[in-house]
Design a protein around this motif. Sequence first.
Motif, mmCIF file in Angstrom:
data_model
loop_
_atom_site.group_PDB
_atom_site.id
_atom_site.type_symbol
_atom_site.label_atom_id
_atom_site.label_comp_id
_atom_site.label_asym_id
_atom_site.label_seq_id
_atom_site.Cartn_x
_atom_site.Cartn_y
_atom_site.Cartn_z
ATOM 1 N N ARG A 69 0.826 -1.215 0.000
ATOM 2 C CA ARG A 69 0.000 0.000 0.000
ATOM 3 C C ARG A 69 0.857 1.261 0.000
ATOM 4 O O ARG A 69 0.587 2.215 -0.727
ATOM 5 N N LYS A 70 1.908 1.229 0.832
ATOM 6 C CA LYS A 70 2.723 2.446 0.954
ATOM 7 C C LYS A 70 3.491 2.729 -0.333
ATOM 8 O O LYS A 70 3.586 3.877 -0.777
ATOM 9 N N VAL A 71 4.063 1.662 -0.942
ATOM 10 C CA VAL A 71 4.820 1.854 -2.188
ATOM 11 C C VAL A 71 3.887 2.339 -3.293
ATOM 12 O O VAL A 71 4.234 3.230 -4.074
ATOM 13 N N GLY A 111 2.502 14.322 -8.842
ATOM 14 C CA GLY A 111 3.312 15.455 -8.418
ATOM 15 C C GLY A 111 2.992 15.936 -7.019
ATOM 16 O O GLY A 111 3.282 17.068 -6.655
ATOM 17 N N LYS A 112 2.385 15.044 -6.209
ATOM 18 C CA LYS A 112 2.065 15.414 -4.827
ATOM 19 C C LYS A 112 3.147 14.891 -3.889
ATOM 20 O O LYS A 112 4.137 14.318 -4.322
ATOM 21 N N LYS A 113 2.882 15.051 -2.583
ATOM 22 C CA LYS A 113 3.848 14.562 -1.593
ATOM 23 C C LYS A 113 3.296 13.332 -0.882
ATOM 24 O O LYS A 113 2.112 13.269 -0.561
ATOM 25 N N ALA A 114 4.179 12.359 -0.654
ATOM 26 C CA ALA A 114 3.796 11.201 0.161
ATOM 27 C C ALA A 114 4.460 11.369 1.524
ATOM 28 O O ALA A 114 5.636 11.712 1.602
ATOM 29 N N LYS A 115 3.663 11.129 2.581
ATOM 30 C CA LYS A 115 4.194 11.472 3.905
ATOM 31 C C LYS A 115 5.242 10.492 4.390
ATOM 32 O O LYS A 115 6.299 10.871 4.871
ATOM 33 N N SER A 116 4.965 9.185 4.291
ATOM 34 C CA SER A 116 5.948 8.226 4.827
ATOM 35 C C SER A 116 5.886 6.920 4.063
ATOM 36 O O SER A 116 4.986 6.706 3.258
ATOM 37 N N LEU A 117 6.854 6.051 4.352
ATOM 38 C CA LEU A 117 6.895 4.731 3.721
ATOM 39 C C LEU A 117 6.417 3.660 4.700
ATOM 40 O O LEU A 117 6.373 2.483 4.362
ATOM 41 N N GLY A 118 6.074 4.060 5.928
ATOM 42 C CA GLY A 118 5.512 3.109 6.892
ATOM 43 C C GLY A 118 6.528 2.162 7.504
ATOM 44 O O GLY A 118 6.161 1.082 7.966
ATOM 45 N N SER A 119 7.801 2.550 7.506
ATOM 46 C CA SER A 119 8.834 1.662 8.066
ATOM 47 C C SER A 119 8.614 1.432 9.551
ATOM 48 O O SER A 119 8.771 0.310 10.041
ATOM 49 N N LEU A 120 8.233 2.501 10.258
ATOM 50 C CA LEU A 120 8.074 2.403 11.714
ATOM 51 C C LEU A 120 6.937 1.443 12.062
ATOM 52 O O LEU A 120 7.048 0.667 13.016
ATOM 53 N N LEU A 132 8.851 0.256 -12.268
ATOM 54 C CA LEU A 132 9.683 0.905 -11.248
ATOM 55 C C LEU A 132 9.170 0.606 -9.845
ATOM 56 O O LEU A 132 9.956 0.398 -8.917
ATOM 57 N N GLN A 133 7.836 0.562 -9.702
ATOM 58 C CA GLN A 133 7.276 0.231 -8.388
ATOM 59 C C GLN A 133 7.636 -1.183 -7.971
ATOM 60 O O GLN A 133 7.918 -1.434 -6.797
ATOM 61 N N THR A 134 7.644 -2.110 -8.931
ATOM 62 C CA THR A 134 8.030 -3.484 -8.618
ATOM 63 C C THR A 134 9.455 -3.532 -8.092
ATOM 64 O O THR A 134 9.728 -4.144 -7.053
#
Lengths: 123, 70
Positions: free
Chosen positions: A54-56, A66-75, B42-44
């Motif tokens: 979901r995060k990727v 062209g928007k911003k993604a807040k985090s990748l959810g690593s935590l 690229l996502q993969t």
Amino acid sequence: MTEYSQMIRRYSQYTLYVLALFVMGWGVTSYKSVFLGLILGTVFSLINLFSTYRKVNRVGQAAVEGKKAKSLGSLTRLALAALAVAIAMRYPESFHLVSVVIGLMVTYIIILIDSILQTLRFK
Amino acid sequence: MGLIAAAIAVGLAAVGAGIGNGLIVGRTVEGVARQPELRGTLQTTMFIGVALVEALPIIAVVIAFMVIGQ
């Protein structure tokens, strides 16, 4: 269906096969705590897999628009792994700790093997 | 002593994962912004990279918990 979602579907399919094997081992063999630990780890591993998916996907969507993604959810994923280990340490009579760790690594092993196989196939 | 060991283990693993994830995500976003039609491929690649990079900090968290629990 895109290549990306196909890949996730394949990974979750393989993980569920492995989970089914573990459940069978829990039912048939006498190593109850080992297989229960493996099942716990694999379930958390599957949750981690979907969280990463979901995060990727969200980051890719944000890059296209062209928007911003807040985090990748690593935590979140680290906390989930910690939760699995905390459960195993809270109930050591039911869950074998080392097998929980091995269970947590199941999806990563599947991803590694599958990506190597895909690379060899399309070489 | 166990707490310090756990903190060092998690901290160093998180630093490594942060650098790795930053490189992967940065390059992928750059690529997708340049060629949006290649997003799936690229996502993969990004997914595989992020997953493999994050395996090590997860192991570090587990080891830290085991050290604290002893």
